[in-house]
Design an enzyme around this catalytic site. Structure first.
Site, PDB file in Angstrom:
ATOM      1  N   ALA A 114     -24.187   2.832   9.294  1.00 47.17           N
ATOM      2  CA  ALA A 114     -23.973   1.924   8.164  1.00 47.17           C
ATOM      3  C   ALA A 114     -23.529   2.624   6.882  1.00 47.17           C
ATOM      4  O   ALA A 114     -23.524   2.010   5.824  1.00 47.17           O
ATOM      5  CB  ALA A 114     -25.245   1.132   7.888  1.00 47.17           C
ATOM      6  N   SER A 115     -23.140   3.890   6.953  1.00 45.67           N
ATOM      7  CA  SER A 115     -22.772   4.602   5.732  1.00 45.67           C
ATOM      8  C   SER A 115     -21.334   4.345   5.301  1.00 45.67           C
ATOM      9  O   SER A 115     -20.925   4.746   4.210  1.00 45.67           O
ATOM     10  CB  SER A 115     -22.992   6.115   5.912  1.00 45.67           C
ATOM     11  OG  SER A 115     -22.224   6.613   6.993  1.00 45.67           O
ATOM     12  N   ASP A 175     -29.497  10.279  14.006  1.00 42.25           N
ATOM     13  CA  ASP A 175     -28.539  10.517  15.079  1.00 42.25           C
ATOM     14  C   ASP A 175     -28.970   9.648  16.251  1.00 42.25           C
ATOM     15  O   ASP A 175     -30.057   9.860  16.814  1.00 42.25           O
ATOM     16  CB  ASP A 175     -28.543  12.000  15.466  1.00 42.25           C
ATOM     17  CG  ASP A 175     -27.483  12.365  16.496  1.00 42.25           C
ATOM     18  OD1 ASP A 175     -27.051  11.469  17.256  1.00 42.25           O
ATOM     19  OD2 ASP A 175     -27.091  13.541  16.565  1.00 42.25           O
ATOM     20  N   TYR A 184     -13.244   6.405  27.158  1.00 38.77           N
ATOM     21  CA  TYR A 184     -13.640   5.576  26.014  1.00 38.77           C
ATOM     22  C   TYR A 184     -13.908   4.145  26.467  1.00 38.77           C
ATOM     23  O   TYR A 184     -14.899   3.527  26.053  1.00 38.77           O
ATOM     24  CB  TYR A 184     -12.554   5.594  24.941  1.00 38.77           C
ATOM     25  CG  TYR A 184     -12.851   4.697  23.760  1.00 38.77           C
ATOM     26  CD1 TYR A 184     -13.918   4.969  22.908  1.00 38.77           C
ATOM     27  CD2 TYR A 184     -12.065   3.568  23.505  1.00 38.77           C
ATOM     28  CE1 TYR A 184     -14.197   4.139  21.825  1.00 38.77           C
ATOM     29  CE2 TYR A 184     -12.336   2.738  22.416  1.00 38.77           C
ATOM     30  CZ  TYR A 184     -13.403   3.026  21.584  1.00 38.77           C
ATOM     31  OH  TYR A 184     -13.671   2.204  20.516  1.00 38.77           O
TER      32      TYR A 184
END
Length: 287
Positions: free
Chosen positions: A24-25, A80, A174
């Site tokens: 959320a940074s 993390d 991915y």
């Protein structure tokens, strides 16, 4: 705040609710945090960025200040999502600080659009650990808290399952990690069918102007074909505000959901309004 423009109105549905958001940074996670904060929500900002980065603006502390300014309460924590003890500790601290947890948003992610041959084992493990395993670990550890909520939510930012070869051949590692997030969410929705916890996934119809687009997918020039993170924030808010579990088990697309909720003008979400008609459809979605 222009990068985080939202169009839907806040209803107060999240007033006093506690939302735990990974990654959320910055980017979409930050936009969701600010949208929920404007409703008076408590936001646990769980991300790795505690120090400023020369190329990536935003830290857990800068977002905490923005959350408070927007009307919410903030709890910044360096986390993390690969580390069980860090996730467990952050969830406990969140519940102890705010009296519980009502929603968990799995936003933290790792992306590398390379083939099996070109993907190193280290990079493969990183994507699997942050993306697929991150959903499992966070949900597993958050479930006891969410079961105490009157209306709990687990929301993962992952795509609908699309097994068309053109989405698998170029970057299967991915794709596997992101589809793993979705499959786990589908399984959780069934597992928690009789509980008070709704589980869904959310994916953007178009690419969104974030660091992932600038550094991992293409370049900043692609922002002209992107929408702002606010479109995902509005969609996430609609999901978190839905208390009847009608969205549980559903693989949601931001534009489709917002149209169903009354939004019909998406031009203001465009990063470059002059290019609003030239937006690029996101990965895993067929035109």
């Amino acid at each position: 705040m222009s990068e985080d423009i939202t169009l839907t109105e806040n209803t107060g549905a999240l007033q006093g609710k506690t939302i735990f958001i990974t990654g959320a940074s910055r980017g979409i996670g930050r936009a969701i945090a600010l949208k929920c904060a404007a409703d008076g929500a408590n936001i646990a900002i769980a991300a790795k960025s505690a120090e400023p980065h020369p190329k990536l603006p935003g830290t857990i502390f800068s977002v905490a200040e923005e959350v408070e300014a927007a009307g919410g309460k903030a709890l910044p924590m360096q986390v993390d999502v690969r580390e069980e003890d860090q996730v467990a500790g952050a969830l406990k601290k969140t519940a102890d600080t705010f009296g519980g947890i009502d929603g968990v948003i799995n936003n933290a992610g790792a992306i590398n659009l390379t083939s099996v041959e070109a993907t190193s084992p280290k990079r493969y493990d990183l994507m699997m650990d942050i993306n697929a395993r991150g959903v499992y670990l966070t949900a597993h550890l958050a479930m006891p808290y969410l079961k105490q909520s009157a209306s709990g939510h687990i929301l993962s930012l992952s795509p609908p399952i699309n097994l068309e070869p053109r989405w698998l051949g170029p970057f299967a590692p991915y794709a596997l990690s992101k589809y793993g997030m979705t499959i786990l969410s589908m399984g959780l929705a069934e597992e928690l069918r009789e509980s008070n916890i709704s589980v869904a996934t959310l994916w953007p119809q178009t690419i969104v102007a974030t660091a992932a687009i600038e550094f991992a997918v293409g370049s900043r020039e692609m922002f002209d074909q992107s929408r702002k993170p606010g479109v995902m924030a509005d969609a996430a808010y609609e999901i978190l505000s839905t208390s009847d579990k009608s969205l549980s088990g559903v693989q949601l697309i931001d534009e489709t959901l917002l149209r169903a909720r009354g939004v019909d003008d998406f031009s203001q979400y465009a990063h470059n309004p002059a290019k609003a008609g030239e937006l690029m459809v996101d990965l895993f979605l067929d035109p």
